[in-house]
Design an enzyme around this catalytic site. Structure first.
Site, PDB file in Angstrom:
ATOM      1  CB  CYS A 265      -7.987  -2.542   8.614  1.00 52.37           C
ATOM      2  SG  CYS A 265      -7.656  -2.080  10.055  1.00 52.37           S
TER       3      CYS A 265
HETATM    4  N1  LIG Z   1      -8.622   1.773  13.392  1.00 53.33           N
HETATM    5  C1  LIG Z   1      -9.065   0.576  13.243  1.00 53.33           C
HETATM    6  O1  LIG Z   1     -10.056   0.081  13.053  1.00 53.33           O
HETATM    7  C2  LIG Z   1      -8.009  -0.579  13.277  1.00 53.33           C
HETATM    8  C3  LIG Z   1      -8.214  -1.857  13.694  1.00 53.33           C
HETATM    9  C4  LIG Z   1      -7.366  -2.667  13.731  1.00 53.33           C
HETATM   10  C5  LIG Z   1      -5.758  -2.592  13.837  1.00 53.33           C
HETATM   11  N2  LIG Z   1      -5.692  -1.058  13.731  1.00 53.33           N
HETATM   12  C6  LIG Z   1      -4.241  -0.527  13.426  1.00 53.33           C
HETATM   13  O2  LIG Z   1      -3.824  -0.097  14.927  1.00 53.33           O
HETATM   14  C7  LIG Z   1      -2.972   1.009  14.743  1.00 53.33           C
HETATM   15  C8  LIG Z   1      -3.499   2.321  15.245  1.00 53.33           C
HETATM   16  O3  LIG Z   1      -4.325   2.740  14.583  1.00 53.33           O
HETATM   17  P1  LIG Z   1      -5.600   3.757  14.979  1.00 53.33           P
HETATM   18  O4  LIG Z   1      -6.694   3.559  14.114  1.00 53.33           O
HETATM   19  O5  LIG Z   1      -5.789   3.579  16.520  1.00 53.33           O
HETATM   20  O6  LIG Z   1      -4.854   5.190  14.680  1.00 53.33           O
HETATM   21  P2  LIG Z   1      -5.302   6.338  15.078  1.00 53.33           P
HETATM   22  O7  LIG Z   1      -4.665   7.459  13.861  1.00 53.33           O
HETATM   23  O8  LIG Z   1      -6.713   6.621  15.350  1.00 53.33           O
HETATM   24  O9  LIG Z   1      -4.537   6.850  16.445  1.00 53.33           O
HETATM   25  C9  LIG Z   1      -3.153   6.829  16.508  1.00 53.33           C
HETATM   26  C10 LIG Z   1      -2.983   7.792  17.648  1.00 53.33           C
HETATM   27  O10 LIG Z   1      -1.262   7.589  17.807  1.00 53.33           O
HETATM   28  C11 LIG Z   1      -0.826   8.939  18.198  1.00 53.33           C
HETATM   29  N3  LIG Z   1       0.678   8.876  17.870  1.00 53.33           N
HETATM   30  C12 LIG Z   1       1.268   8.870  16.661  1.00 53.33           C
HETATM   31  N4  LIG Z   1       2.701   8.711  16.747  1.00 53.33           N
HETATM   32  C13 LIG Z   1       2.859   8.539  18.197  1.00 53.33           C
HETATM   33  C14 LIG Z   1       3.996   8.506  18.921  1.00 53.33           C
HETATM   34  N5  LIG Z   1       5.111   8.360  18.382  1.00 53.33           N
HETATM   35  N6  LIG Z   1       3.783   8.362  20.189  1.00 53.33           N
HETATM   36  C15 LIG Z   1       2.805   8.716  20.950  1.00 53.33           C
HETATM   37  N7  LIG Z   1       1.235   8.952  20.231  1.00 53.33           N
HETATM   38  C16 LIG Z   1       1.725   8.541  18.598  1.00 53.33           C
HETATM   39  C17 LIG Z   1      -1.645   9.708  17.317  1.00 53.33           C
HETATM   40  O11 LIG Z   1      -1.437  11.351  17.705  1.00 53.33           O
HETATM   41  C18 LIG Z   1      -3.081   9.263  17.338  1.00 53.33           C
HETATM   42  O12 LIG Z   1      -3.810   9.734  18.554  1.00 53.33           O
HETATM   43  C19 LIG Z   1      -2.442   0.806  13.180  1.00 53.33           C
HETATM   44  O13 LIG Z   1      -1.440   0.242  13.134  1.00 53.33           O
HETATM   45  C20 LIG Z   1      -3.693   0.452  12.559  1.00 53.33           C
HETATM   46  O14 LIG Z   1      -3.527  -0.660  11.451  1.00 53.33           O
HETATM   47  C21 LIG Z   1      -6.537  -0.073  13.565  1.00 53.33           C
END
Ligand SMILES: NC(=O)c1ccc[n+]([C@@H]2O[C@H](COP(=O)([O-])OP(=O)(O)OC[C@H]3O[C@@H](n4cnc5c(N)ncnc54)[C@H](O)[C@@H]3O)[C@@H](O)[C@H]2O)c1
Length: 441
Positions: A265
């Site tokens: 983030c």
């Molecule tokens: N990790 C954090 O602490 C956090 C906190 C707040 C916001 N976010 C936001 O949340 C969002 C997701 O982040 P995350 O950390 O969960 O990511 P991540 O990489 O942990 O997980 C994302 C998942 O989505 C899957 N994926 C990708 N494209 C896909 C598709 N088209 N269809 C289905 N599945 C798909 C991937 O295989 C993966 O398992 C991002 O925008 C991030 O900025 C993350």
């Protein structure tokens, strides 16, 4: 709206750090939840009861599966659900701008199966305007119209991996709908498994709320990082100043210096905002300055390491350096954008012999080479010429560090910081460092 008879309450797209805890909480609250995942390995692992994120263990996944949760790679599950929440990654492109490829892929998958009456919520962090300018047209390729045939909203994810106090249920959830009714539909979904739901005026306000939160952190971390550098030269104990300022019960929030910013983030999200501001023809100067200062911190860590060794008559090029903690924050395994990597690279470029220790990371490589991992922490500290603490995992206690490290550079203030509200026995709000050869950034 013409509502069919859906068989599930919710499809969560993307089962990572954000999507999986969301699916977990919704399942616990009694919703019928399906996870749609691009990675067959992740989907199969979850169906077999295995967790791949820090905040949930295998018992939690087993509980979800028992509660009716299933993971799939088949997007047709969207046709039979009341609501879809998109939690896919939003990384930076090679040019440093937003990469909305996964959001677009999810949007197309939804459009191919979208049924009238469905609620679609985007949770992935992105620049203001994405929900209505990027996602909406993709969804409307279904032939259905947002706001009249289906509901569309944005709700920023606020997950804080490793936070034992605040999770999905007790962190207030902001929702912004494209129309009033879209906002109501999204709020009604989240109220089923989140204690407090806050309504934004629209999707853009909800998108901006998330970027404001992260930019605020980014800028304030840069502020104390810049202060750390000049306070050292001025002979001011910044850790003590921060602890004193933090006793003010209003108007101040403590941020601490460190080796740089990491995670998915803080280093990334402000770029989404500065990208959007640039389309107006001018830069977002606060963000650019904060990025410049935070990106320089690994070089400052290198400088302090060189000085510390030099004061003991040692050269970095002939020294064994032990790195403690390579994840981006304490007590989790997530290494994304961790500042440990640029610090290690700079030390290696100067010829240091590196070893690392991290209770959460079994293998760590740098420039394609696996670094030796220390397993006996006390022995590793005793053998290293210099120990650099990069991540304040709770295993790294002040006592352990001061008793075993020969030279110690503590980049997180572990030796100085006291728990909130605590006062050292000498009456001060910070702890003194009681030995030679140990310094704090
Ligand atoms: N990790 C954090 O602490 C956090 C906190 C707040 C916001 N976010 C936001 O949340 C969002 C997701 O982040 P995350 O950390 O969960 O990511 P991540 O990489 O942990 O997980 C994302 C998942 O989505 C899957 N994926 C990708 N494209 C896909 C598709 N088209 N269809 C289905 N599945 C798909 C991937 O295989 C993966 O398992 C991002 O925008 C991030 O900025 C993350």
């Amino acid at each position: 709206m013409d509502v069919a008879t859906p068989t599930s309450d919710l499809v969560v797209i993307g089962l990572g750090y954000v999507g999986l805890p969301l699916a977990h909480q919704a399942t616990r609250a009694g919703l019928t939840v399906t996870g749609l995942e691009a990675s067959p390995a992740v989907a199969a692992g979850l169906n077999a009861g295995r967790s791949h994120v820090d905040d949930l263990d295998s018992a939690d996944i087993a509980e979800m599966v028992e509660g009716g949760f299933t993971a799939t790679t088949d997007a047709s599950v969207i046709a039979d659900t009341r609501s879809v929440v998109i939690c896919v990654p939003t990384p930076l492109s090679e040019e440093g701008g937003p990469d909305l490829g996964a959001v677009a892929a999810a949007g197309r998958a939804i459009a191919a199966h979208l049924a009238p009456g469905t609620l679609v919520v985007l949770e992935s962090t992105t620049y203001p305007g994405t929900t209505e300018e990027v996602l909406r047209p993709l969804l409307e390729e279904s032939g259905l119209v947002a706001g009249s045939d289906f509901h569309l909203a944005f709700s920023p994810e606020r997950i804080d991996p490793g936070n034992a106090t605040f999770g999905v249920a007790n962190t207030p959830k902001v929702v912004g709908g494209m129309t009033e009714r879209c906002g109501e539909a999204a709020a009604a979904l989240y109220r089923r498994f989140v204690d407090t739901v806050v309504q934004a005026r629209g999707t853009r306000e909800a998108e901006m709320a998330k970027l404001l939160e992260n930019t605020y952190r980014h800028v304030n971390i840069a502020l104390v990082n810049e202060m750390a550098i000049f306070c050292q030269e001025l002979g001011v104990d910044l850790w003590d100043s921060i602890a004193c300022a933090a006793t003010k019960p209003f108007g101040f929030q403590a941020f601490y210096p460190g080796p740089g910013v990491g995670g998915h983030c803080i280093p990334i999200d402000p770029n989404y905002l500065s990208y959007k501001v640039k389309t107006l023809g001018y830069p977002f100067r606060f963000v650019e300055l904060a990025q410049e200062i935070n990106a320089r911190m690994p070089s400052y860590v290198l400088q302090r390491a060189l000085e510390l060794l030099n004061d003991s008559g040692l050269a970095l090029s002939r020294s064994r350096v032990l790195l403690l903690g390579v994840t981006y924050k304490p007590d989790i395994a997530d290494q994304r954008e961790s500042p440990a990597r640029p610090v290690a690279r700079k030390l290696a470029e100067k010829g240091a012999t590196l070893t690392y220790h991290d209770p959460h990371v079994e293998e760590w490589s740098l420039n394609g080479h696996t670094l030796p991992r220390a397993t006996d922490l006390e022995q590793a500290m005793a053998e290293a010429d210099l120990t650099i603490l990069l991540t304040d995992h709770s295993a790294y206690t002040p006592k352990l560090l001061t008793e075993h490290a020969r030279l110690l550079l503590d980049t997180r203030g572990v030796l100085r910081r006291l728990p909130a509200g605590a006062v050292h026995e000498d009456g001060h709000t910070t702890a003194p460092i009681a030995r030679e050869g140990a310094v704090v950034l």
